[in-house]
Design a protein around this motif. Structure first.
Motif, short mmCIF file in Angstrom:
data_model
loop_
_atom_site.label_atom_id
_atom_site.label_comp_id
_atom_site.label_asym_id
_atom_site.label_seq_id
_atom_site.Cartn_x
_atom_site.Cartn_y
_atom_site.Cartn_z
N SER A 1 37.90 40.87 41.19
CA SER A 1 37.72 39.66 40.38
C SER A 1 38.00 38.40 41.20
O SER A 1 37.74 37.28 40.73
CB SER A 1 38.63 39.69 39.16
OG SER A 1 39.99 39.78 39.56
N HIS B 1 47.08 42.91 40.12
CA HIS B 1 47.67 42.70 38.80
C HIS B 1 46.77 43.16 37.66
O HIS B 1 47.05 42.85 36.50
CB HIS B 1 47.99 41.20 38.62
CG HIS B 1 46.79 40.32 38.74
ND1 HIS B 1 46.25 39.96 39.97
CD2 HIS B 1 46.00 39.75 37.80
CE1 HIS B 1 45.19 39.19 39.77
NE2 HIS B 1 45.02 39.06 38.47
N GLU B 2 45.68 43.88 37.95
CA GLU B 2 44.75 44.30 36.91
C GLU B 2 44.62 45.81 36.82
O GLU B 2 43.59 46.34 36.40
CB GLU B 2 43.37 43.68 37.17
CG GLU B 2 43.35 42.17 37.11
CD GLU B 2 41.96 41.61 37.37
OE1 GLU B 2 41.23 41.37 36.39
OE2 GLU B 2 41.60 41.44 38.56
N ASP C 1 43.83 47.22 33.07
CA ASP C 1 42.44 47.07 32.64
C ASP C 1 41.49 47.86 33.54
O ASP C 1 40.49 48.42 33.06
CB ASP C 1 42.05 45.60 32.63
CG ASP C 1 42.78 44.82 31.53
OD1 ASP C 1 43.23 45.46 30.56
OD2 ASP C 1 42.89 43.59 31.67
N THR D 1 44.72 47.45 42.47
CA THR D 1 44.58 46.00 42.33
C THR D 1 45.96 45.34 42.41
O THR D 1 46.99 46.00 42.38
CB THR D 1 43.93 45.65 40.98
OG1 THR D 1 44.89 45.79 39.94
CG2 THR D 1 42.75 46.56 40.68
N THR E 1 36.58 39.50 35.51
CA THR E 1 37.80 40.31 35.45
C THR E 1 37.46 41.65 36.10
O THR E 1 36.29 41.98 36.30
CB THR E 1 38.25 40.57 34.00
OG1 THR E 1 37.24 41.34 33.33
CG2 THR E 1 38.48 39.25 33.25
#
Length: 529
Positions: free
Chosen positions: A134, A177-178, A181, A175, A155
């Motif tokens: 992202s 911080h993702e 998701d 990732t 995102t």
């Protein structure tokens, strides 16, 4: 169109296809040396002979493409018999089918340092690589191998919707911080491998979040996390090596053990058993549970009676045979046998003369043919050779003989001399000996009318040999019955009845086989120590 030019074109376009090659033929066959390319839609280039055999090869090739695994088929070009193709050529063909043209796909969620290192290794190993992030500056083509597909999303979850995931994909979520998701976007896909980079604490947290989102516990348990093999990796490159090693281990169905400990180097932990009947199977199960790797050799149509507890049944069924939680599978080549061994399955090969032993180089060979005579087993076959029952001299033909005669000495380890001679009298069960045995009244083809596990009564018709009926001499449970279609001679043992009836257990290894297997294990440990 040239077959090899088409193969090159399909490979370049990453399109799967199969290549069928005639390995060997016997007697009359439509072709003796040829290749045929089979595309995913069933269209072909080349031929292996036409007719029924070619149609069968096409079907097998299409199945191999879906499974992405090679296979070898052996078919008889006759009307009747094992592997018959309902043809009149009167020959036989062995055809190897290999799968080509489909590179594995690596999907990396995150374009950080670890995934860059993973991409570098995966690119050298022939993977098609897709990187999703992202943060667009991370998707710099200079960080990745040529040809890498770079996908940007507002995102991580949105970016992953642009990627088509299938069972040819290996997905790694790493990732900044993702991860939640990103993992949620791929966890219920059909990808064959879904992994998560992170500490044990982070992994535990993310798995709990997946459960809270309604993902089934079975799917969550399938996540590879923490990802990689335990090699003490710390730097991005070291971690990438750990991850790719695990992926190769999964993809190639190997154990991940150190090569120095592999059964392929010295074979000290590999046992090859000649024969795959109920006695051999009991021995194989005892040794497997004791940490040994076991392979078995037998004839193409073994005259096995205790079919419910014999790995010889792999010669008569498609798929695996399981006895007491241990699985066996027919192997058509030494390479396939190694793959089965690495997967924890007992391979059973057609090799009545033990010719494959030169390739296996086992540490231990066990003769469990129970022919009452030596059919070619010698001390030169392995560092330790063991024979079951009469027909062998311990110290001369083999290193050890294990007693198979019922009684006080059953399972005894003999280091010098022979086992007790065969009396010709079946073991006594509930007062019955010869009456238990079902024998062919004449020569002919065997056709069972009762199955192993059936309860029968005295006088009941339980089989036919040719046109002649075979009836039970006593009441009880069918504990053994020869496979249908096997030709037998007059007086040949085709089954047995256990007079204990319902109390008899036909699904597990017999007490006799357990005792003999214990003797085998004792002999091995004696020589090891």
């Amino acid at each position: 169109m040239n077959l090899f030019a088409e193969a090159a074109r399909l490979t370049e376009s990453n399109t799967p296809f199969a290549l069928a090659t005639i390995v060997s033929t016997k007697g009359s066959a439509p072709r003796h040396s040829s290749q045929m390319l089979v595309r995913r839609d069933g269209t072909v280039l080349g031929t292996v002979g036409g007719g029924l055999i070619e149609n069968h090869v096409i079907d097998q090739a299409m199945e191999a493409i879906v499974a992405r695994k090679p296979r070898t088929i052996q078919r008889s070009l006759t009307r009747k018999g094992k592997d018959a193709m309902d043809m009149d050529c009167a020959g036989a063909m062995t055809i190897h089918i290999d799968v080509h043209g489909l590179k594995p796909e690596m999907v990396l969620a995150g374009a950080g340092h670890v995934n860059r290192a993973v991409a570098a290794l995966a690119g050298q190993m022939g993977f098609e690589i897709t990187v999703v992030d992202s943060y667009e500056p991370n998707l710099n083509a200079l960080h990745f191998p040529n040809g890498t597909r770079l996908v940007h999303g507002e995102t991580m979850a949105e970016g992953l919707t642009k990627v088509e995931l299938n069972d040819n994909c290996y997905v790694l979520v790493a990732t900044n911080h993702e991860d939640t998701d990103g993992l949620a976007a791929v966890i219920e896909s059909s990808s064959s491998y879904i992994a998560l980079l992170g500490s044990r604490t982070k992994v535990k947290t993310l798995k709990q979040r997946m459960l809270e989102r309604g993902v089934s516990p079975e799917v969550v348990a399938g996540i590879r996390a923490p990802v990689g093999l335990d090699i003490g990796a710390e730097t991005p490159v070291e971690i990438a090596v750990s991850i790719m090693a695990e992926i190769l281990m999964e993809r190639n169905e190997r154990s991940g053990r150190p090569m120095k400990d592999s059964i392929r180097n010295g074979g000290s932990n590999l046992v090859v058993i000649r024969g795959a009947g109920d006695m051999a199977t009991g021995t194989a199960i005892r040794l497997k549970r004791s940490g040994f790797q076991v392979a078995m050799l037998d004839v193409a149509e073994p005259t096995v009676i205790r079919t419910s507890v014999a790995f010889a049944q792999t010669m008569f069924v498609d798929g695996s045979v399981e006895v007491e939680g241990i699985k066996a599978h027919k192997a058509c080549s030494v390479a396939e046998a190694w793959r089965l061994l690495d997967a924890g399955t007992v391979p059973v090969l057609i090799d009545p003369k033990g010719e494959i032993l030169r390739q296996f180089k086992p540490g231990i060979v066990i003769d469990s043919i129970l022919a009452k005579k030596n059919l070619g087993t010698s001390k030169e076959m392995a560092p330790l050779t063991i024979a079951l029952g009469p027909g062998f001299n311990a110290g001369e033909d083999v290193d050890v003989v294990v007693e198979t005669n019922r009684g006080h000495n059953l399972g005894r380890v003999i280091l010098e001399g022979p086992a007790a001679q065969n009396t010709g009298i079946p073991g006594n069960i509930a007062g019955y000996t010869e009456e238990r045995i079902i024998r062919a009244p004449s020569a002919g083809e065997m056709q069972p009318l009762a199955a192993v596990g059936d309860l029968v009564v005295e006088g009941q018709m339980i089989a036919k040999v040719g046109n002649e009926a075979v009836t039970a001499k006593i009441s009880g449970k069918i504990r053994g019955m020869l496979n249908p279609g096997i030709s037998v001679t007059e007086g040949f043992k085709i089954g047995d009845i256990d007079p204990r009836g319902e109390q008899a257990d036909h699904t597990t290894v017999s007490d006799k086989a357990r005792a003999v297997a214990g003797g085998v294990l004792e002999a091995i440990m004696m020589f090891r120590h």
